[in-house]
Write a protein that holds these residues in place. Structure first.
Motif, PDB file in Angstrom:
ATOM      1  N   ILE A  35       5.383   3.036  -1.642  1.00 56.32           N
ATOM      2  CA  ILE A  35       6.094   3.475  -0.432  1.00 56.32           C
ATOM      3  C   ILE A  35       5.386   2.957   0.815  1.00 56.32           C
ATOM      4  CG2 ILE A  35       6.620   5.530   0.956  1.00 56.32           C
ATOM      5  CD1 ILE A  35       7.211   6.947  -1.758  1.00 56.32           C
ATOM      6  N   ASP A  36       4.059   2.981   0.814  1.00 55.69           N
ATOM      7  CA  ASP A  36       3.315   2.443   1.958  1.00 55.69           C
ATOM      8  C   ASP A  36       3.515   0.938   2.099  1.00 55.69           C
ATOM      9  OD1 ASP A  36       2.231   4.858   2.865  1.00 55.69           O
ATOM     10  OD2 ASP A  36       0.568   4.745   1.461  1.00 55.69           O
ATOM     11  N   LEU A  37       3.573   0.233   0.967  1.00 51.02           N
ATOM     12  CA  LEU A  37       3.827  -1.216   1.014  1.00 51.02           C
ATOM     13  C   LEU A  37       5.229  -1.509   1.527  1.00 51.02           C
ATOM     14  CD1 LEU A  37       2.135  -2.305  -2.346  1.00 51.02           C
ATOM     15  CD2 LEU A  37       1.306  -2.767  -0.033  1.00 51.02           C
ATOM     16  N   LEU A  38       6.187  -0.673   1.156  1.00 46.37           N
ATOM     17  CA  LEU A  38       7.544  -0.811   1.692  1.00 46.37           C
ATOM     18  C   LEU A  38       7.537  -0.597   3.201  1.00 46.37           C
ATOM     19  CD1 LEU A  38       9.535   1.124  -1.061  1.00 46.37           C
ATOM     20  CD2 LEU A  38       9.957  -1.255  -0.413  1.00 46.37           C
ATOM     21  N   ASP A  39       6.829   0.430   3.643  1.00 46.07           N
ATOM     22  CA  ASP A  39       6.766   0.749   5.070  1.00 46.07           C
ATOM     23  C   ASP A  39       6.100  -0.376   5.855  1.00 46.07           C
ATOM     24  OD1 ASP A  39       7.174   2.695   7.248  1.00 46.07           O
ATOM     25  OD2 ASP A  39       4.985   2.736   7.311  1.00 46.07           O
ATOM     26  N   ALA A  40       5.120  -1.041   5.221  1.00 50.10           N
ATOM     27  CA  ALA A  40       4.420  -2.152   5.877  1.00 50.10           C
ATOM     28  C   ALA A  40       5.174  -3.474   5.744  1.00 50.10           C
ATOM     29  CB  ALA A  40       3.022  -2.303   5.275  1.00 50.10           C
ATOM     30  N   ARG A  41       6.341  -3.431   5.103  1.00 51.19           N
ATOM     31  CA  ARG A  41       7.160  -4.630   4.851  1.00 51.19           C
ATOM     32  C   ARG A  41       6.418  -5.666   4.008  1.00 51.19           C
ATOM     33  NH1 ARG A  41      11.682  -4.086   7.951  1.00 51.19           N
ATOM     34  NH2 ARG A  41      11.519  -2.786   9.811  1.00 51.19           N
ATOM     35  N   ALA A  42       5.476  -5.189   3.199  1.00 49.94           N
ATOM     36  CA  ALA A  42       4.769  -6.082   2.283  1.00 49.94           C
ATOM     37  C   ALA A  42       5.539  -6.276   0.991  1.00 49.94           C
ATOM     38  CB  ALA A  42       3.378  -5.529   1.975  1.00 49.94           C
ATOM     39  N   VAL A  43       6.526  -5.428   0.749  1.00 54.89           N
ATOM     40  CA  VAL A  43       7.422  -5.567  -0.400  1.00 54.89           C
ATOM     41  C   VAL A  43       8.815  -5.117   0.024  1.00 54.89           C
ATOM     42  CG1 VAL A  43       5.604  -5.121  -2.115  1.00 54.89           C
ATOM     43  CG2 VAL A  43       7.043  -3.234  -1.312  1.00 54.89           C
ATOM     44  N   SER A  44       9.789  -5.470  -0.790  1.00 55.28           N
ATOM     45  CA  SER A  44      11.139  -4.918  -0.687  1.00 55.28           C
ATOM     46  C   SER A  44      11.614  -4.657  -2.107  1.00 55.28           C
ATOM     47  CB  SER A  44      12.079  -5.875   0.042  1.00 55.28           C
ATOM     48  OG  SER A  44      12.175  -7.106  -0.662  1.00 55.28           O
ATOM     49  N   LEU A  45      12.706  -3.941  -2.245  1.00 57.64           N
ATOM     50  CA  LEU A  45      13.276  -3.695  -3.557  1.00 57.64           C
ATOM     51  C   LEU A  45      14.596  -4.432  -3.687  1.00 57.64           C
ATOM     52  CD1 LEU A  45      12.716   0.110  -4.347  1.00 57.64           C
ATOM     53  CD2 LEU A  45      11.237  -1.850  -4.832  1.00 57.64           C
ATOM     54  N   ASP A  46      14.738  -5.128  -4.800  1.00 55.17           N
ATOM     55  CA  ASP A  46      16.007  -5.745  -5.170  1.00 55.17           C
ATOM     56  C   ASP A  46      16.487  -5.012  -6.415  1.00 55.17           C
ATOM     57  OD1 ASP A  46      18.182  -7.291  -5.710  1.00 55.17           O
ATOM     58  OD2 ASP A  46      17.066  -9.122  -6.176  1.00 55.17           O
ATOM     59  N   GLY A  47      17.309  -3.999  -6.209  1.00 50.92           N
ATOM     60  CA  GLY A  47      17.626  -3.099  -7.310  1.00 50.92           C
ATOM     61  C   GLY A  47      16.387  -2.290  -7.628  1.00 50.92           C
ATOM     62  N   ASP A  48      15.872  -2.436  -8.855  1.00 55.92           N
ATOM     63  CA  ASP A  48      14.620  -1.744  -9.207  1.00 55.92           C
ATOM     64  C   ASP A  48      13.449  -2.715  -9.277  1.00 55.92           C
ATOM     65  OD1 ASP A  48      15.194  -3.123 -11.541  1.00 55.92           O
ATOM     66  OD2 ASP A  48      14.492  -1.507 -12.843  1.00 55.92           O
ATOM     67  N   ARG A  49      13.641  -3.938  -8.776  1.00 57.98           N
ATOM     68  CA  ARG A  49      12.593  -4.951  -8.816  1.00 57.98           C
ATOM     69  C   ARG A  49      11.784  -4.956  -7.527  1.00 57.98           C
ATOM     70  NH1 ARG A  49      11.512  -6.853 -13.939  1.00 57.98           N
ATOM     71  NH2 ARG A  49      13.351  -6.225 -15.121  1.00 57.98           N
ATOM     72  N   VAL A  50      10.459  -5.052  -7.669  1.00 60.12           N
ATOM     73  CA  VAL A  50       9.555  -5.047  -6.518  1.00 60.12           C
ATOM     74  C   VAL A  50       9.335  -6.490  -6.085  1.00 60.12           C
ATOM     75  CG1 VAL A  50       7.286  -4.380  -5.667  1.00 60.12           C
ATOM     76  CG2 VAL A  50       8.429  -2.968  -7.403  1.00 60.12           C
ATOM     77  N   VAL A  51       9.897  -6.847  -4.938  1.00 58.02           N
ATOM     78  CA  VAL A  51       9.834  -8.224  -4.451  1.00 58.02           C
ATOM     79  C   VAL A  51       8.727  -8.323  -3.399  1.00 58.02           C
ATOM     80  CG1 VAL A  51      11.092 -10.093  -3.344  1.00 58.02           C
ATOM     81  CG2 VAL A  51      12.312  -8.473  -4.835  1.00 58.02           C
ATOM     82  N   PRO A  52       7.662  -9.074  -3.672  1.00 55.45           N
ATOM     83  CA  PRO A  52       6.538  -9.145  -2.720  1.00 55.45           C
ATOM     84  C   PRO A  52       6.881  -9.996  -1.504  1.00 55.45           C
ATOM     85  CG  PRO A  52       6.143 -10.594  -4.588  1.00 55.45           C
ATOM     86  CD  PRO A  52       7.407  -9.840  -4.894  1.00 55.45           C
ATOM     87  N   ALA A  53       6.274  -9.653  -0.382  1.00 59.10           N
ATOM     88  CA  ALA A  53       6.390 -10.438   0.847  1.00 59.10           C
ATOM     89  C   ALA A  53       4.974 -10.777   1.296  1.00 59.10           C
ATOM     90  CB  ALA A  53       7.156  -9.650   1.897  1.00 59.10           C
ATOM     91  N   ASP A  54       4.748 -10.822   2.582  1.00 55.30           N
ATOM     92  CA  ASP A  54       3.400 -11.122   3.079  1.00 55.30           C
ATOM     93  C   ASP A  54       2.452  -9.969   2.759  1.00 55.30           C
ATOM     94  OD1 ASP A  54       4.226 -13.533   4.112  1.00 55.30           O
ATOM     95  OD2 ASP A  54       4.768 -12.656   6.053  1.00 55.30           O
ATOM     96  N   PRO A  55       1.185 -10.258   2.493  1.00 56.75           N
ATOM     97  CA  PRO A  55       0.220  -9.184   2.235  1.00 56.75           C
ATOM     98  C   PRO A  55       0.150  -8.217   3.400  1.00 56.75           C
ATOM     99  CG  PRO A  55      -0.713 -11.330   1.673  1.00 56.75           C
ATOM    100  CD  PRO A  55       0.584 -11.600   2.395  1.00 56.75           C
ATOM    101  N   PRO A  56      -0.105  -6.943   3.134  1.00 56.63           N
ATOM    102  CA  PRO A  56      -0.173  -5.956   4.221  1.00 56.63           C
ATOM    103  C   PRO A  56      -1.338  -6.227   5.149  1.00 56.63           C
ATOM    104  CG  PRO A  56      -0.966  -5.008   2.156  1.00 56.63           C
ATOM    105  CD  PRO A  56      -0.397  -6.350   1.815  1.00 56.63           C
ATOM    106  N   VAL A  57      -1.110  -6.019   6.436  1.00 57.99           N
ATOM    107  CA  VAL A  57      -2.173  -6.150   7.431  1.00 57.99           C
ATOM    108  C   VAL A  57      -2.799  -4.769   7.605  1.00 57.99           C
ATOM    109  CG1 VAL A  57      -2.754  -6.773   9.801  1.00 57.99           C
ATOM    110  CG2 VAL A  57      -0.951  -8.020   8.580  1.00 57.99           C
TER     111      VAL A  57
END
Length: 202
Positions: A35-57
């Motif tokens: 949830i914290d990674l989602l809030d930091a936009r370091a991940v998103s969800l595609d259905g139930d898949r965890v899609v990584p983005a840029d590492p959290p700052v």
């Protein structure tokens, strides 16, 4: 401060000296991290898949560890798989980090060796913020705490502002804890049956 850290503080304050069951707490902590990674936009969800983005700052090494442990190859990892993989031993990892950071104080007795001291959380801004969040009934923290067995399950449904992705994570944590409980109960039954066979008739 992170949701995972808030959750551990709540667990330690709610049951001093005896936090929630490590397995349930570890799964809830893994959900809190996601949830914290989602809030930091370091991940998103595609259905139930965890899609990584840029590492959290962040300066929080535990959040950094969570971000660096994301699966970055397609088809990526499901939320459930993340919870089981990342959650393995996670409560111990957080407890160790808290101790290294000086978040604990030990109540020593003059006639006992130092390692027998009872650990308790020190008063700190982090603890006060977590306590305020807990007292406010913030729904994400309240739901995670209930799932980990720290408090009774909230009676109200999650408010709409929590969002679909966070609700997906919270549901997955609840499912994983339910599965863990079922496995533990099954093992207890099997162990009891084995013990009865070993002892033989009375």
């Amino acid at each position: 401060m992170t949701t995972a850290r808030d959750l551990l503080i709540v667990a330690l304050d709610a049951n001093p000296g005896r936090p929630a069951e490590p397995g349930e707490l570890s799964l809830a902590l893994a959900g809190a991290e996601l949830i914290d990674l989602l809030d930091a936009r370091a991940v998103s969800l595609d259905g139930d898949r965890v899609v990584p983005a840029d590492p959290p700052v962040t300066d929080d090494r535990l959040v950094k560890d969570a971000g660096s442990s994301l699966v970055r190859q397609m088809p990526y990892e499901s939320v459930e798989d993340w919870l089981w993989r990342r959650g393995r031993g996670l409560s111990s990892t957080y407890l160790t980090a808290f101790e290294e950071e000086g978040q604990f104080a030990r109540q020593h007795r003059r006639w006992l060796p130092s390692w027998t001291g009872v650990a308790s959380l020190v008063d700190s801004p982090d603890r006060r913020r977590a306590t305020d969040r807990w007292a406010s009934g913030e729904p994400v923290l309240a739901t995670l705490a209930a799932t980990a067995g720290i408090r009774d399950m909230p009676t109200a449904e999650l408010p709409d502002e929590v969002g679909e992705t966070v609700a997906t994570v919270l549901t997955a944590v609840d499912d994983a804890v339910t599965e863990l409980t079922a496995v533990r109960q099954r093992r207890d039954i099997e162990k009891a049956a084995f013990d009865n066979i070993w002892r033989g008739p009375a």
